[in-house]
Design an enzyme around this catalytic site. Structure first.
Site, PDB file in Angstrom:
ATOM      1  N   TYR A 156       3.910  -5.837   2.191  1.00 46.84           N
ATOM      2  CA  TYR A 156       2.661  -5.219   2.666  1.00 46.84           C
ATOM      3  C   TYR A 156       2.781  -4.818   4.138  1.00 46.84           C
ATOM      4  O   TYR A 156       2.356  -3.718   4.536  1.00 46.84           O
ATOM      5  CB  TYR A 156       1.534  -6.234   2.460  1.00 46.84           C
ATOM      6  CG  TYR A 156       0.136  -5.758   2.727  1.00 46.84           C
ATOM      7  CD1 TYR A 156      -0.520  -4.901   1.846  1.00 46.84           C
ATOM      8  CD2 TYR A 156      -0.571  -6.205   3.846  1.00 46.84           C
ATOM      9  CE1 TYR A 156      -1.832  -4.496   2.078  1.00 46.84           C
ATOM     10  CE2 TYR A 156      -1.877  -5.811   4.085  1.00 46.84           C
ATOM     11  CZ  TYR A 156      -2.505  -4.953   3.193  1.00 46.84           C
ATOM     12  OH  TYR A 156      -3.809  -4.559   3.429  1.00 46.84           O
ATOM     13  N   LYS A 160       2.423  -1.104   5.571  1.00 48.88           N
ATOM     14  CA  LYS A 160       1.347  -0.769   6.509  1.00 48.88           C
ATOM     15  C   LYS A 160       1.900  -0.328   7.867  1.00 48.88           C
ATOM     16  O   LYS A 160       1.301   0.517   8.538  1.00 48.88           O
ATOM     17  CB  LYS A 160       0.387  -1.956   6.650  1.00 48.88           C
ATOM     18  CG  LYS A 160      -0.388  -2.274   5.367  1.00 48.88           C
ATOM     19  CD  LYS A 160      -1.242  -1.099   4.915  1.00 48.88           C
ATOM     20  CE  LYS A 160      -2.170  -1.429   3.760  1.00 48.88           C
ATOM     21  NZ  LYS A 160      -2.988  -0.291   3.344  1.00 48.88           N
TER      22      LYS A 160
HETATM   23  P1  NAP Z   1      -9.889  -3.369  -3.042  1.00 51.44           P
HETATM   24  O1  NAP Z   1     -11.282  -3.850  -2.981  1.00 51.44           O
HETATM   25  O2  NAP Z   1      -8.866  -4.183  -3.759  1.00 51.44           O
HETATM   26  O3  NAP Z   1      -9.915  -1.873  -3.657  1.00 51.44           O
HETATM   27  C1  NAP Z   1      -8.714  -1.173  -3.778  1.00 51.44           C
HETATM   28  C2  NAP Z   1      -8.979   0.228  -4.293  1.00 51.44           C
HETATM   29  O4  NAP Z   1      -7.692   0.878  -4.382  1.00 51.44           O
HETATM   30  C3  NAP Z   1      -9.587   0.254  -5.690  1.00 51.44           C
HETATM   31  O5  NAP Z   1     -10.528   1.302  -5.811  1.00 51.44           O
HETATM   32  C4  NAP Z   1      -8.374   0.533  -6.582  1.00 51.44           C
HETATM   33  O6  NAP Z   1      -8.666   1.261  -7.761  1.00 51.44           O
HETATM   34  C5  NAP Z   1      -7.535   1.401  -5.682  1.00 51.44           C
HETATM   35  N1  NAP Z   1      -6.134   1.372  -6.100  1.00 51.44           N
HETATM   36  C6  NAP Z   1      -5.266   0.337  -6.091  1.00 51.44           C
HETATM   37  N2  NAP Z   1      -4.100   0.717  -6.619  1.00 51.44           N
HETATM   38  C7  NAP Z   1      -4.227   2.018  -6.971  1.00 51.44           C
HETATM   39  C8  NAP Z   1      -3.377   2.959  -7.596  1.00 51.44           C
HETATM   40  N3  NAP Z   1      -2.120   2.660  -7.970  1.00 51.44           N
HETATM   41  N4  NAP Z   1      -3.858   4.193  -7.818  1.00 51.44           N
HETATM   42  C9  NAP Z   1      -5.120   4.536  -7.469  1.00 51.44           C
HETATM   43  N5  NAP Z   1      -5.967   3.681  -6.867  1.00 51.44           N
HETATM   44  C10 NAP Z   1      -5.527   2.439  -6.637  1.00 51.44           C
HETATM   45  O7  NAP Z   1      -9.272  -3.122  -1.586  1.00 51.44           O
HETATM   46  P2  NAP Z   1      -9.992  -3.077  -0.146  1.00 51.44           P
HETATM   47  O8  NAP Z   1     -10.084  -4.451   0.368  1.00 51.44           O
HETATM   48  O9  NAP Z   1     -11.187  -2.213  -0.201  1.00 51.44           O
HETATM   49  O10 NAP Z   1      -8.831  -2.363   0.700  1.00 51.44           O
HETATM   50  C11 NAP Z   1      -8.780  -0.960   0.892  1.00 51.44           C
HETATM   51  C12 NAP Z   1      -7.609  -0.641   1.812  1.00 51.44           C
HETATM   52  O11 NAP Z   1      -7.787  -1.339   3.046  1.00 51.44           O
HETATM   53  C13 NAP Z   1      -6.261  -1.078   1.267  1.00 51.44           C
HETATM   54  O12 NAP Z   1      -5.276  -0.126   1.608  1.00 51.44           O
HETATM   55  C14 NAP Z   1      -5.987  -2.370   1.985  1.00 51.44           C
HETATM   56  O13 NAP Z   1      -4.617  -2.638   2.098  1.00 51.44           O
HETATM   57  C15 NAP Z   1      -6.630  -2.091   3.324  1.00 51.44           C
HETATM   58  N6  NAP Z   1      -7.003  -3.318   4.042  1.00 51.44           N
HETATM   59  C16 NAP Z   1      -7.921  -4.169   3.524  1.00 51.44           C
HETATM   60  C17 NAP Z   1      -8.248  -5.324   4.226  1.00 51.44           C
HETATM   61  C18 NAP Z   1      -9.270  -6.324   3.721  1.00 51.44           C
HETATM   62  O14 NAP Z   1      -9.423  -7.378   4.368  1.00 51.44           O
HETATM   63  N7  NAP Z   1      -9.993  -6.070   2.670  1.00 51.44           N
HETATM   64  C19 NAP Z   1      -7.608  -5.595   5.440  1.00 51.44           C
HETATM   65  C20 NAP Z   1      -6.673  -4.692   5.921  1.00 51.44           C
HETATM   66  C21 NAP Z   1      -6.377  -3.549   5.220  1.00 51.44           C
HETATM   67  P3  NAP Z   1      -9.520   0.632  -8.974  1.00 51.44           P
HETATM   68  O15 NAP Z   1     -10.933   0.547  -8.480  1.00 51.44           O
HETATM   69  O16 NAP Z   1      -9.347   1.639 -10.058  1.00 51.44           O
HETATM   70  O17 NAP Z   1      -8.911  -0.685  -9.276  1.00 51.44           O
END
Ligand code: NAP
Length: 248
Positions: A156, A160
């Protein structure tokens, strides 16, 4: 290019849940037509429906962003249907955590492919029409892990950090065409991705975060909406940490 900033076409990956859903809603609230992409048609469909029902404009398409051919096909189909996509937010992401010696090739490849290679494919497919229209905004959602690293997240962190290198390089390549490219690096944000953490990890993390709490999805969507707006036209190649002070 549309002269009216309220009529731009925006594409958000991972728009079915969490941060991506909040970004799609914020861009729709700002007046843009939002193309919501997620892996599962139900999640992006529900987000697009809710935006349309509340008076905004959105469309949904299920695309596995880890599949380069699927991204190319979707980009061509959506551009044909809606015209130049002038705002791109690469937000879809997954984690497959584990210490290095226990990390499988499959876990490495799936995280690099879903988080980083997808970003390259969308930027390549949509960057060309954006540069031709001489207006564009690309925002890549990186992570505090990509800025400072994190034990147990080699795949990851590499993905990133790679997004940051890609952001800075594309910012240089596209600057002459009035297309800005920036990254946002969230810390711990309350979503499904962090919901799976144990209470102990959440408590320990909250103590470690200078602002002593997890962020909410709006902390990210607000800055993304700003970076996609005309007000942010002189900002490019930057990484914005939104992490409660973790990376300072
Ligand atoms: P999340 O709630 O797990 O949602 C992930 C989203 O990405 C979902 O809509 C999922 O689709 C979609 N996705 C995953 N794999 C995919 C694929 N192969 N093709 C198309 N869509 C895909 O994640 P989040 O926490 O909102 O995170 C969003 C972004 O922020 C990510 O890049 C994550 O790494 C980054 N981030 C998050 C955090 C945190 O603390 N939450 C911190 C740092 C960075 P489905 O709805 O169809 O499953």
């Amino acid at each position: 290019m549309s002269e009216d900033p309220s009529t731009r076409i925006a594409l958000v990956t991972g728009a079915g849940r969490g941060i991506g859903k909040a970004i799609a809603e914020a861009l729709a609230d700002a007046g843009h037509t939002v193309l919501c992409i997620s892996k599962n048609p139900t999640s992006c469909g529900a987000v697009a429906d809710a935006i349309n029902q509340s008076g905004g404009k959105a469309h949904a398409l299920a695309v596995d962003v880890a599949d380069g051919n699927a991204v190319a096909e979707a980009a061509a189909e959506l551009s044909k249907e809606h015209g130049t996509i002038e705002i791109l937010v690469n937000n879809a992401g997954i984690t497959r955590d584990g210490l290095l010696f226990r990390m499988s090739d499959e876990d490495w490849d799936s995280v690099i492919q879903t988080n980083l290679t997808s970003c390259f494919h969308w930027c390549r497919a949509l960057g060309r029409p954006m540069t031709r229209s001489r207006w564009g905004r690309i925002v890549n959602i990186s992570s505090v892990t990509g800025v400072v690293g994190n034990a147990g997240q080699a795949n990851y962190a590499a993905a990133k950090s790679g997004m940051i290198g890609l952001t800075k390089t594309l910012a240089k390549e596209f600057a002459g065409r009035n297309v800005t490219v920036n990254a946002v690096a969230p810390g711990f944000i309350q979503t499904d991705m962090t919901e799976g953490l144990s209470d102990e990890v959440k408590e320990a993390a909250s103590k470690f975060i200078p602002l002593k709490r997890f962020g909410v999805v709006e902390d990210i969507s607000h800055i993304v909406e700003f970076l996609c707006s005309p007000k942010a036209g002189y900002i490019t190649g930057q990484v914005f940490s939104v992490d409660g002070g973790m990376a300072m």
